[in-house]
Scaffold this motif. Structure first.
Motif, PDB file in Angstrom:
ATOM      1  N   LEU A 175     -70.180 -34.513 -30.640  1.00  0.00           N
ATOM      2  CA  LEU A 175     -71.103 -34.698 -31.750  1.00  0.00           C
ATOM      3  C   LEU A 175     -70.341 -34.605 -33.070  1.00  0.00           C
ATOM      4  CD1 LEU A 175     -73.962 -32.434 -30.408  1.00  0.00           C
ATOM      5  CD2 LEU A 175     -73.702 -34.889 -30.137  1.00  0.00           C
ATOM      6  N   ILE A 176     -70.497 -35.575 -33.939  1.00  0.00           N
ATOM      7  CA  ILE A 176     -69.782 -35.630 -35.204  1.00  0.00           C
ATOM      8  C   ILE A 176     -70.779 -35.463 -36.342  1.00  0.00           C
ATOM      9  CG2 ILE A 176     -68.289 -37.032 -36.662  1.00  0.00           C
ATOM     10  CD1 ILE A 176     -67.357 -38.482 -34.168  1.00  0.00           C
ATOM     11  N   ARG A 177     -70.566 -34.454 -37.162  1.00  0.00           N
ATOM     12  CA  ARG A 177     -71.484 -34.180 -38.260  1.00  0.00           C
ATOM     13  C   ARG A 177     -71.237 -35.112 -39.450  1.00  0.00           C
ATOM     14  NH1 ARG A 177     -71.049 -27.553 -38.348  1.00  0.00           N
ATOM     15  NH2 ARG A 177     -71.840 -27.175 -36.259  1.00  0.00           N
ATOM     16  N   ASP A 178     -69.999 -35.400 -39.728  1.00  0.00           N
ATOM     17  CA  ASP A 178     -69.643 -36.247 -40.858  1.00  0.00           C
ATOM     18  C   ASP A 178     -69.767 -37.713 -40.438  1.00  0.00           C
ATOM     19  OD1 ASP A 178     -68.622 -37.503 -43.039  1.00  0.00           O
ATOM     20  OD2 ASP A 178     -66.773 -36.329 -43.156  1.00  0.00           O
ATOM     21  N   THR A 179     -70.708 -38.431 -41.036  1.00  0.00           N
ATOM     22  CA  THR A 179     -70.947 -39.818 -40.639  1.00  0.00           C
ATOM     23  C   THR A 179     -69.799 -40.742 -41.026  1.00  0.00           C
ATOM     24  OG1 THR A 179     -72.164 -40.163 -42.716  1.00  0.00           O
ATOM     25  CG2 THR A 179     -73.457 -39.569 -40.757  1.00  0.00           C
ATOM     26  N   SER A 180     -68.927 -40.283 -41.938  1.00  0.00           N
ATOM     27  CA  SER A 180     -67.773 -41.094 -42.316  1.00  0.00           C
ATOM     28  C   SER A 180     -66.661 -41.043 -41.285  1.00  0.00           C
ATOM     29  CB  SER A 180     -67.227 -40.631 -43.679  1.00  0.00           C
ATOM     30  OG  SER A 180     -66.704 -39.313 -43.588  1.00  0.00           O
ATOM     31  N   VAL A 181     -66.789 -40.125 -40.333  1.00  0.00           N
ATOM     32  CA  VAL A 181     -65.788 -39.971 -39.279  1.00  0.00           C
ATOM     33  C   VAL A 181     -66.311 -40.622 -38.007  1.00  0.00           C
ATOM     34  CG1 VAL A 181     -64.475 -38.340 -37.890  1.00  0.00           C
ATOM     35  CG2 VAL A 181     -64.965 -37.808 -40.281  1.00  0.00           C
ATOM     36  N   SER A 182     -65.545 -41.522 -37.460  1.00  0.00           N
ATOM     37  CA  SER A 182     -65.941 -42.229 -36.247  1.00  0.00           C
ATOM     38  C   SER A 182     -65.041 -41.834 -35.094  1.00  0.00           C
ATOM     39  CB  SER A 182     -65.862 -43.746 -36.456  1.00  0.00           C
ATOM     40  OG  SER A 182     -64.519 -44.138 -36.680  1.00  0.00           O
ATOM     41  N   THR A 183     -65.523 -42.126 -33.885  1.00  0.00           N
ATOM     42  CA  THR A 183     -64.707 -41.872 -32.701  1.00  0.00           C
ATOM     43  C   THR A 183     -63.411 -42.673 -32.772  1.00  0.00           C
ATOM     44  OG1 THR A 183     -66.695 -41.495 -31.367  1.00  0.00           O
ATOM     45  CG2 THR A 183     -64.653 -41.969 -30.185  1.00  0.00           C
ATOM     46  N   ARG A 184     -63.509 -43.899 -33.250  1.00  0.00           N
ATOM     47  CA  ARG A 184     -62.320 -44.741 -33.366  1.00  0.00           C
ATOM     48  C   ARG A 184     -61.290 -44.123 -34.307  1.00  0.00           C
ATOM     49  NH1 ARG A 184     -60.851 -50.165 -32.728  1.00  0.00           N
ATOM     50  NH2 ARG A 184     -59.322 -50.894 -34.263  1.00  0.00           N
ATOM     51  N   ARG A 185     -61.748 -43.547 -35.422  1.00  0.00           N
ATOM     52  CA  ARG A 185     -60.814 -42.937 -36.356  1.00  0.00           C
ATOM     53  C   ARG A 185     -60.135 -41.726 -35.744  1.00  0.00           C
ATOM     54  NH1 ARG A 185     -61.323 -38.488 -40.594  1.00  0.00           N
ATOM     55  NH2 ARG A 185     -60.119 -37.611 -38.893  1.00  0.00           N
ATOM     56  N   LEU A 186     -60.926 -40.902 -35.051  1.00  0.00           N
ATOM     57  CA  LEU A 186     -60.365 -39.716 -34.414  1.00  0.00           C
ATOM     58  C   LEU A 186     -59.346 -40.090 -33.346  1.00  0.00           C
ATOM     59  CD1 LEU A 186     -63.594 -37.540 -34.034  1.00  0.00           C
ATOM     60  CD2 LEU A 186     -61.750 -37.229 -35.689  1.00  0.00           C
TER      61      LEU A 186
ATOM     62  N   THR B 266     -66.848 -50.434 -24.584  1.00  0.00           N
ATOM     63  CA  THR B 266     -66.503 -49.543 -25.692  1.00  0.00           C
ATOM     64  C   THR B 266     -64.999 -49.351 -25.855  1.00  0.00           C
ATOM     65  OG1 THR B 266     -66.713 -47.617 -24.243  1.00  0.00           O
ATOM     66  CG2 THR B 266     -68.673 -48.288 -25.484  1.00  0.00           C
ATOM     67  N   ILE B 267     -64.212 -50.303 -25.404  1.00  0.00           N
ATOM     68  CA  ILE B 267     -62.756 -50.143 -25.497  1.00  0.00           C
ATOM     69  C   ILE B 267     -62.280 -50.103 -26.948  1.00  0.00           C
ATOM     70  CG2 ILE B 267     -62.295 -51.165 -23.247  1.00  0.00           C
ATOM     71  CD1 ILE B 267     -61.651 -53.781 -24.636  1.00  0.00           C
ATOM     72  N   GLY B 268     -63.121 -50.553 -27.867  1.00  0.00           N
ATOM     73  CA  GLY B 268     -62.753 -50.541 -29.274  1.00  0.00           C
ATOM     74  C   GLY B 268     -62.665 -49.156 -29.880  1.00  0.00           C
ATOM     75  N   ASP B 269     -63.215 -48.129 -29.186  1.00  0.00           N
ATOM     76  CA  ASP B 269     -63.140 -46.779 -29.743  1.00  0.00           C
ATOM     77  C   ASP B 269     -61.786 -46.111 -29.505  1.00  0.00           C
ATOM     78  OD1 ASP B 269     -63.160 -45.995 -27.061  1.00  0.00           O
ATOM     79  OD2 ASP B 269     -65.219 -45.265 -27.103  1.00  0.00           O
ATOM     80  N   LEU B 270     -60.896 -46.786 -28.769  1.00  0.00           N
ATOM     81  CA  LEU B 270     -59.518 -46.344 -28.526  1.00  0.00           C
ATOM     82  C   LEU B 270     -59.403 -45.135 -27.596  1.00  0.00           C
ATOM     83  CD1 LEU B 270     -57.923 -46.688 -32.095  1.00  0.00           C
ATOM     84  CD2 LEU B 270     -57.957 -48.358 -30.244  1.00  0.00           C
ATOM     85  N   SER B 271     -60.511 -44.658 -27.054  1.00  0.00           N
ATOM     86  CA  SER B 271     -60.425 -43.503 -26.156  1.00  0.00           C
ATOM     87  C   SER B 271     -59.671 -43.847 -24.873  1.00  0.00           C
ATOM     88  CB  SER B 271     -61.828 -42.987 -25.815  1.00  0.00           C
ATOM     89  OG  SER B 271     -62.593 -43.969 -25.136  1.00  0.00           O
ATOM     90  N   ALA B 272     -59.807 -45.084 -24.395  1.00  0.00           N
ATOM     91  CA  ALA B 272     -59.077 -45.505 -23.202  1.00  0.00           C
ATOM     92  C   ALA B 272     -57.583 -45.577 -23.485  1.00  0.00           C
ATOM     93  CB  ALA B 272     -59.594 -46.850 -22.708  1.00  0.00           C
ATOM     94  N   VAL B 273     -57.216 -45.984 -24.697  1.00  0.00           N
ATOM     95  CA  VAL B 273     -55.801 -46.029 -25.078  1.00  0.00           C
ATOM     96  C   VAL B 273     -55.207 -44.623 -25.052  1.00  0.00           C
ATOM     97  CG1 VAL B 273     -54.178 -46.575 -26.937  1.00  0.00           C
ATOM     98  CG2 VAL B 273     -56.115 -48.094 -26.478  1.00  0.00           C
ATOM     99  N   VAL B 274     -55.961 -43.655 -25.580  1.00  0.00           N
ATOM    100  CA  VAL B 274     -55.502 -42.265 -25.579  1.00  0.00           C
ATOM    101  C   VAL B 274     -55.311 -41.764 -24.149  1.00  0.00           C
ATOM    102  CG1 VAL B 274     -56.161 -39.895 -26.143  1.00  0.00           C
ATOM    103  CG2 VAL B 274     -56.504 -41.717 -27.816  1.00  0.00           C
ATOM    104  N   THR B 275     -56.285 -42.048 -23.286  1.00  0.00           N
ATOM    105  CA  THR B 275     -56.188 -41.619 -21.891  1.00  0.00           C
ATOM    106  C   THR B 275     -54.979 -42.242 -21.208  1.00  0.00           C
ATOM    107  OG1 THR B 275     -58.594 -41.346 -21.717  1.00  0.00           O
ATOM    108  CG2 THR B 275     -57.369 -41.591 -19.659  1.00  0.00           C
TER     109      THR B 275
END
Length: 322
Positions: free
Chosen positions: A12-23, A73-82
């Motif tokens: 859960l992200i409180r700051d709407t300016s922060v996205s999963t992709r950015r993280l 959802t591959i655009g969120d880069l989580s698969a790249v991290v994994t």
């Protein structure tokens, strides 16, 4: 118009300016120095394994989501991290298909089959690494001998020196060798300098909480210091194996890490204690993966014990709240 209440799973992200992709993009940036160090020390095979692992992870996620009629959802880069983390947990001389299978296991079996991002109960890359280790123990144990500059032809490794004991199994490496990464080991666990730099970057960017790596590394150092009576030996354990990689990039995973500040401190301490017990009293020289996975399973209970009580409620007879 009043906004609708959206109920969603973690993270859960409180700051709407922060996205999963950015993280996830920040995590990729933090891992790039370690990836480059792996390529420097282990040559083209290291680069090939990293690329295969990342491509396999991204394709596995895209294909699975297509087949199950989900949003891709591959655009969120989580698969790249994994994929990168999986590659960091295998040796440089592992066959390419091991990286591909490992990433597919991490994405499909551990992540997607439990609901996708935010639903997995343990770190996908670590779980996949453990499965690979139990399935192909000899291949996972045969770590390559490092030689800086292999990719550019500045150094070569003899054909009969393709495998060597890790520092924990050998114990003859200097602290400097351990720090810069000139030792055998998994791709992402050898160079502690780049791991520390990446970890500092994530802390400064507020991607991870400093408590997990600080309590993990600090507790482990104290335990080994008390056990051996030698600060040098304790530091040797800190700089050996996957402790640094696990402390900064594995144990801090949003989904499998406790939510509260106290819980994250407990997470770090628990990982350190388990790692110490496995290394000191177990037959297996390394224990970081098992320690983190065990604490991943305990995360829901840690959150339950450390979550602050709701304001304005009181416990009444029968266990109900009013």
């Amino acid at each position: 118009m009043q906004k609708k209440l959206v109920v969603a799973s973690s993270p859960l992200i409180r700051d709407t300016s922060v996205s999963t992709r950015r993280l996830m993009g920040d995590v990729v940036i933090a891992m790039l120095p370690t990836a480059l160090a792996a390529v420097w020390f282990f040559g083209a095979p290291a680069l090939g394994l990293i690329l295969v692992a990342v491509v396999s992870a991204v394709l596995s996620e895209a294909v699975y989501q297509r087949l199950t009629h989900q949003k891709v959802t591959i655009g969120d880069l989580s698969a790249v991290v994994t994929g990168m983390l999986l590659a960091f947990n295998i040796p440089a001389n592992a066959p390419w298909w091991m990286a591909a299978i490992g990433s597919a296991i991490a994405i499909i079996l551990v992540k997607q089959m439990f609901g996708g991002l935010g639903q997995n109960f343990m770190n996908p890359a670590l779980a996949a690494r453990t499965i690979l280790m139990l399935s192909w123990t000899a291949l996972m144990a045969a770590t390559a001998v490092p030689a800086g500059g292999q990719l550019f032809g500045l150094a070569k490794v003899e054909a009969d020196a393709i495998a060597s004991a890790t520092p924990l199994a050998n114990g003859s490496y200097t602290l400097w060798q351990l720090f810069i990464g000139d030792v055998p080991g998994m791709l992402g666990e050898t160079c502690k300098l780049t791991l520390i730099l990446g970890g500092i970057y994530l802390i400064v960017r507020r991607v991870i909480d400093w408590r997990v790596p600080a309590f993990f590394i600090g507790t482990a150092f104290v335990l080994f210091l008390i056990s051996t009576g030698s600060a040098e030996t304790a530091l040797f354990h800190i700089l050996s194996g996957g402790l640094m990689l696990g402390a900064f990039f594995m144990a801090t995973d949003y989904v499998t890490c406790p939510y509260t500040k106290t819980g994250r401190a407990i997470m770090g301490i628990g990982c350190a204690v388990l790692l110490f017990v496995i290394r000191t009293y177990g037959s297996y020289p390394e224990g970081c993966s098992f320690a983190i996975l065990f604490m991943n399973v305990l995360t829901p209970f840690i959150d339950k014990w450390t979550m602050p009580k709701s304001f304005g409620t009181e416990k009444i007879k029968g266990g109900a709240k009013a």
